[in-house]
Design a protein around this motif. Structure first.
Motif, PDB file in Angstrom:
ATOM      1  N   VAL A  82       2.468  61.014  46.723  1.00  0.00           N
ATOM      2  CA  VAL A  82       2.997  60.500  47.996  1.00  0.00           C
ATOM      3  C   VAL A  82       4.519  60.495  47.960  1.00  0.00           C
ATOM      4  O   VAL A  82       5.185  60.879  48.941  1.00  0.00           O
ATOM      5  CB  VAL A  82       2.454  59.090  48.289  1.00  0.00           C
ATOM      6  CG1 VAL A  82       3.249  58.411  49.400  1.00  0.00           C
ATOM      7  CG2 VAL A  82       0.986  59.158  48.680  1.00  0.00           C
ATOM      8  N   ILE A  87       3.103  60.988  52.910  1.00  0.00           N
ATOM      9  CA  ILE A  87       1.769  60.498  53.212  1.00  0.00           C
ATOM     10  C   ILE A  87       0.954  61.592  53.900  1.00  0.00           C
ATOM     11  O   ILE A  87       1.473  62.344  54.718  1.00  0.00           O
ATOM     12  CB  ILE A  87       1.849  59.237  54.103  1.00  0.00           C
ATOM     13  CG1 ILE A  87       2.426  58.074  53.296  1.00  0.00           C
ATOM     14  CG2 ILE A  87       0.483  58.859  54.666  1.00  0.00           C
ATOM     15  CD1 ILE A  87       2.649  56.812  54.096  1.00  0.00           C
ATOM     16  N   VAL A 167      -2.828  54.970  51.831  1.00  0.00           N
ATOM     17  CA  VAL A 167      -1.779  55.877  52.309  1.00  0.00           C
ATOM     18  C   VAL A 167      -2.038  56.263  53.762  1.00  0.00           C
ATOM     19  O   VAL A 167      -1.625  57.323  54.220  1.00  0.00           O
ATOM     20  CB  VAL A 167      -1.671  57.131  51.412  1.00  0.00           C
ATOM     21  CG1 VAL A 167      -1.148  56.761  50.054  1.00  0.00           C
ATOM     22  CG2 VAL A 167      -3.011  57.855  51.302  1.00  0.00           C
TER      23      VAL A 167
END
Length: 226
Positions: A82, A87, A167
């Motif tokens: 990430v 994301i 996420v």
């Protein structure tokens, strides 16, 4: 007993079954992420396991890499990716594939390597060579262990795919993460139960595939787990 009542009351609420945040949508999302991760992992691990098992080369390196991958913390891999790419679905897939490849790879390799040498000699005596030995003898004999590796990986992926919610991706993990944020224990328990149900369904599916694809004599010789 209170826990069961909380879960049943949460599941009985009509709003849990409709809309983009409803159970059916989240269930399909979770199954989709898990299925994609398992498919990608199998595409990597099965050919590599077949090749190294058939040739007998690279076994030590394979086992070392698999053990290294098993030691990686999945959520740590997720947040590292990430940070690198942002994301989205990619970091989730990277983390889940890293989790799923080792059991598939090791079981495929060991399944092929453990084929009785006398069977190989007999196959070669009948004129089989190279890839023909692999696909007509070694692969069918190794299939119980390969399916076991796939089943183990599938259950691990389904259980761990809940991290997708951290996420911003959907799936059943949303119920757990959102329930924690709202201090809604019934939502967390209900989401956890749904993950367990999905894992049981997939386990049953692999059991069915084993009965359909594996010869009865080989099914009786399949180890309980690995």
């Amino acid at each position: 007993m209170n826990v069961i009542m909380w879960i049943l009351e949460w599941l009985a609420q009509p709003e849990q079954w409709v809309g983009p945040s409803g159970i059916p949508v989240r269930f399909v999302e979770h199954a989709g992420y898990s299925g994609l991760a398992l498919l990608l992992s199998a595409a990597i691990a099965v050919p590599l396991g077949l090749l190294t098992g058939h040739t007998g080369r690279g076994g030590f390196l394979l086992a070392s890499l698999a053990n290294f991958a098993r030691a990686l913390p999945t959520i740590g891999v997720l947040f590292l990716v990430v940070l690198l790419v942002g994301i989205g679905l990619l970091p989730v897939m990277v983390a889940l594939v890293a989790l799923a490849v080792p059991p598939i790879l090791v079981n495929t390799y060991e399944g092929v390597r453990n084929v009785d040498p006398q069977l190989k000699d007999a196959a070669q005596g009948m004129g089989m060579r190279g890839a023909e030995v692999l696909f007509r003898l070694e692969l069918p004999v190794a299939l119980p262990l390969i399916l076991l590796g796939l089943r183990t990986a599938a259950v691990q992926v389904i259980s761990t795919a809940t991290i997708a919610a951290y996420v911003g991706i959907g799936g059943l993990g949303r119920f757990i993460v959102d329930g924690q944020a709202r201090q809604d224990l019934p939502m967390m328990l209900g989401g956890s139960l749904l993950v367990v149900v999905l894992a049981l369904v997939v386990t049953a599916l692999f059991g069915f595939l084993g009965r359909v694809l594996v010869a009865p004599a080989l099914r009786r010789g399949t180890p309980a787990g690995r």
